[in-house]
Design an enzyme around this catalytic site. Structure first.
Site, PDB file in Angstrom:
ATOM      1  N   LYS A   1       0.617  -1.169  -0.039  1.00 35.76           N
ATOM      2  CA  LYS A   1       0.102   0.022  -0.098  1.00 35.76           C
ATOM      3  C   LYS A   1       0.921   1.379   0.212  1.00 35.76           C
ATOM      4  O   LYS A   1       1.734   1.488   0.915  1.00 35.76           O
ATOM      5  CB  LYS A   1      -0.845   0.187   1.237  1.00 35.76           C
TER       6      LYS A   1
ATOM      7  N   GLU B   1       9.408   1.466  11.253  1.00 33.86           N
ATOM      8  CA  GLU B   1      10.189   2.564  10.966  1.00 33.86           C
ATOM      9  C   GLU B   1       9.654   3.917  11.190  1.00 33.86           C
ATOM     10  O   GLU B   1       8.732   4.365  10.119  1.00 33.86           O
ATOM     11  CB  GLU B   1      10.897   2.285   9.581  1.00 33.86           C
TER      12      GLU B   1
ATOM     13  N   CYS C   1      14.043  10.692   6.867  1.00 33.71           N
ATOM     14  CA  CYS C   1      13.806  10.377   8.471  1.00 33.71           C
ATOM     15  C   CYS C   1      15.273  10.488   9.107  1.00 33.71           C
ATOM     16  O   CYS C   1      14.963  10.982  10.494  1.00 33.71           O
ATOM     17  CB  CYS C   1      13.262   8.953   8.405  1.00 33.71           C
TER      18      CYS C   1
ATOM     19  N   GLU D   1       9.212  16.480  14.791  1.00 29.12           N
ATOM     20  CA  GLU D   1       9.753  16.497  13.513  1.00 29.12           C
ATOM     21  C   GLU D   1       9.069  17.302  12.507  1.00 29.12           C
ATOM     22  O   GLU D   1       7.800  17.182  12.431  1.00 29.12           O
ATOM     23  CB  GLU D   1       9.482  14.785  13.104  1.00 29.12           C
TER      24      GLU D   1
END
Ligand code: NAD
Length: 502
Positions: free
Chosen positions: A189, A264, A298, A396
């Protein structure tokens, strides 16, 4: 006369079609015939329509993956299975000059960087074919002359893979390659904001002639297609890369069907530069680490801790770099920072910059050429006078934005570095070898680089601690997730068996 870049962009525009799901070896529409629109980050114009799937498409994809797993794919000899994996790698290499611009067109990532990502994608397949043939081995435990106990690795079954938009093609293959090489079948997906290369990958895998149902792609919204994949009782594992809050939601939704998860998640990684560091190299690494991939990375070093004795000169040089970075059309080779993926994300990052000012930072930004005004451009930016309590230091931002802080003592900077909920990556710059190791080991992060930018060694474990993830992928660590270990106990002699009721 249009220049080369315009010609290439026009040719992509002309050739991009609406995107459909790939289920059981066929490209198919959604049963409800629903679609969502996909936009170009450079112009914010609509690119195409993408089929929007729900539990029906997920169920069809899972059924076909189940049949393939029980059928031809599950009974292939290892050599034949890996031959498919090598074929996918070769095809990616063959089309690299087409896939990289397509990725840039869809995501805004500069083409000089997507070329490397696509090359790495091909490498992911070769790497895992090699890993499986050389390292997917069991252990034997001999117990005198009484027992021989040994382990074997079996594929788990159907791997549900859910991926983000920030490096889509590379990240998808980073999961697909080990999942398929170890013998699982896959339902992918992809992220809704970056569907083009996921579709291209389906075409490549179709061309590689994998048996029908081994690899499936269902496009759609996370809350619909993604959530249905997570809840499906026949999907044994979910490998997810994305935001921490989404990861936590997915774990809750998968709990009823006792899924295995690899997570993750987000990051807010520190780069610590001591006064004895090789300052030139630290500056290069710091600049690249936060501004490459448009800052949508990331493992970006989004918090700089610079020793106070070298802070002024370091910041001056950082400002120069920020002003010189080439911001522009992602399709141009010379572009270093392109537009952010989507106007929603652009507004999120803009809000963080506003917040930084409200919280007392001096916000210093580079330039965006005026002719780029229709794109989602955030210039390379540094936030000076930041401190740990600020939202912009804790959260973040996922854009080309660096928080800059100073420190005096080693102990102090370790505390500052660890004072966030994330623990993905970290970077330490010092020429003192003992301090380098000491600080590296004290930083709470899954991955740490000393005197280095983020150079990946695919054999090593990849993943985060704290709120940055659960589990490790990469190297043989991926086997722990993509395979089931079975222990087989074999009695070699007549060991004692109690004789109840004899
Ligand atoms: P996201 O969490 O919004 O979406 C990721 C994927 O999850 C998408 O495919 C989305 O459709 C799907 N999704 C959303 N809600 C879902 C639900 N309820 N159930 C199932 N699926 C759902 O993340 P994003 O904005 O696409 O990506 C950016 C984030 O990814 C950042 O936080 C970044 O740090 C993180 N990231 C982490 C790594 C890593 O290796 N740790 C690598 C790349 C990106």
């Amino acid at each position: 006369m249009p220049n080369q870049v315009e010609t290439k962009t026009k040719s992509i525009e002309k050739n991009v079609k609406d995107i459909r799901h790939y289920i059981n070896g066929q490209f198919v529409d959604s049963h409800r015939n629903e679609w969502f629109d996909n936009y170009n980050p450079f112009t914010n114009k609509k690119i195409n329509r993408v089929a929007s799937g729900d539990e029906k498409e997920i169920d069809a994809a899972v059924q076909s993956a189940r049949n393939a797993f029980r059928g031809k794919w599950g009974s292939l000899k290892l050599k034949d299975r890996l031959a498919y994996i090598y074929r996918i790698a070769d095809l990616i290499d063959e089309y690299i000059d087409e896939i990289a611009p397509l990725e840039s067109y869809d995501t805004g990532l500069p083409v000089s960087q997507t070329k490397k990502m696509v090359a790495r994608a091909a490498h992911n397949f070769r790497f895992y074919a090699e890993m499986v043939s050389s390292r997917l081995v069991g252990d034997a435990y001999q117990v005198d002359n009484e027992f021989l106990n040994y382990t074997i690795h079996k594929p788990v079954g159907i791997a549900g893979l859910i991926t983000p938009w920030n490096a889509p093609f590379m990240l998808e293959t980073w999961k697909i390659a080990p999942a398929l090489a170890t013998g699982n079948t896959v339902v992918l997906k992809p992220a809704e904001w970056s569907p083009l290369t996921a579709n291209r990958l389906a075409e490549i895998i179709d061309k590689a002639e994998l048996p029908d149902g081994v690899f499936n792609v269902v496009h759609g919204y996370g809350e619909q297609a993604g959530a249905s994949l997570v809840a499906h009782p026949d999907v044994e594992l979910i490998s997810f890369t994305g935001e921490t809050t989404t990861g936590s939601e997915i774990m809750k939704n998968g709990a009823d069907s006792l899924k295995q998860f690899s997570m993750e998640l987000g990051g807010k990684s520190p780069i610590i530069v001591f006064d004895d560091a090789d300052v030139d190299r630290a500056l290069d690494a710091c600049t690249w680490g936060i501004f490459s991939f448009n800052g949508e990375r990331c493992t970006a070093n989004s918090r700089l801790y610079i020793h106070e004795s070298i802070a002024d000169s370091f910041v001056e040089r950082l400002k120069e770099r920020v002003l010189n970075i080439v911001v522009g059309d992602p399709m141009k080779e010379e572009t270093q920072v392109g537009p952010l993926i989507h106007s929603n994300h652009y507004h999120n990052v803009k809000n963080y910059l506003k917040k930084a000012e409200e919280e007392g930072c001096e916000v210093f930004s580079g330039n965006v050429p005026t002719e780029m005004s229709s794109g989602n451009f955030i210039p390379p930016t540094i936030m000076l006078n930041a401190n740990t309590e600020m939202t912009v230091v804790q959260e973040e931002i996922f854009g080309p934005v660096l928080a800059v802080m100073t420190f005096k003592e080693e102990e102090e900077v370790i505390k500052l570095a660890n004072n966030v909920r994330y623990g993905l990556a970290g970077y330490v710059w010092t020429k003192d070898i003992q301090r380098g190791h000491r600080v590296a080991q004290a930083v709470d992060s899954g991955m740490l680089w000393v005197n280095s930018q983020n150079v990946r060694d695919l054999r090593t474990p990849f993943g985060g601690s704290k709120h940055s993830g659960i589990g490790r992928e990469g190297g043989h660590y991926a086997f722990e997730f993509y395979t089931e270990v079975q222990i087989i106990h074999v009695a070699l002699g007549d060991h004692h068996i109690p004789q109840f009721g004899k």
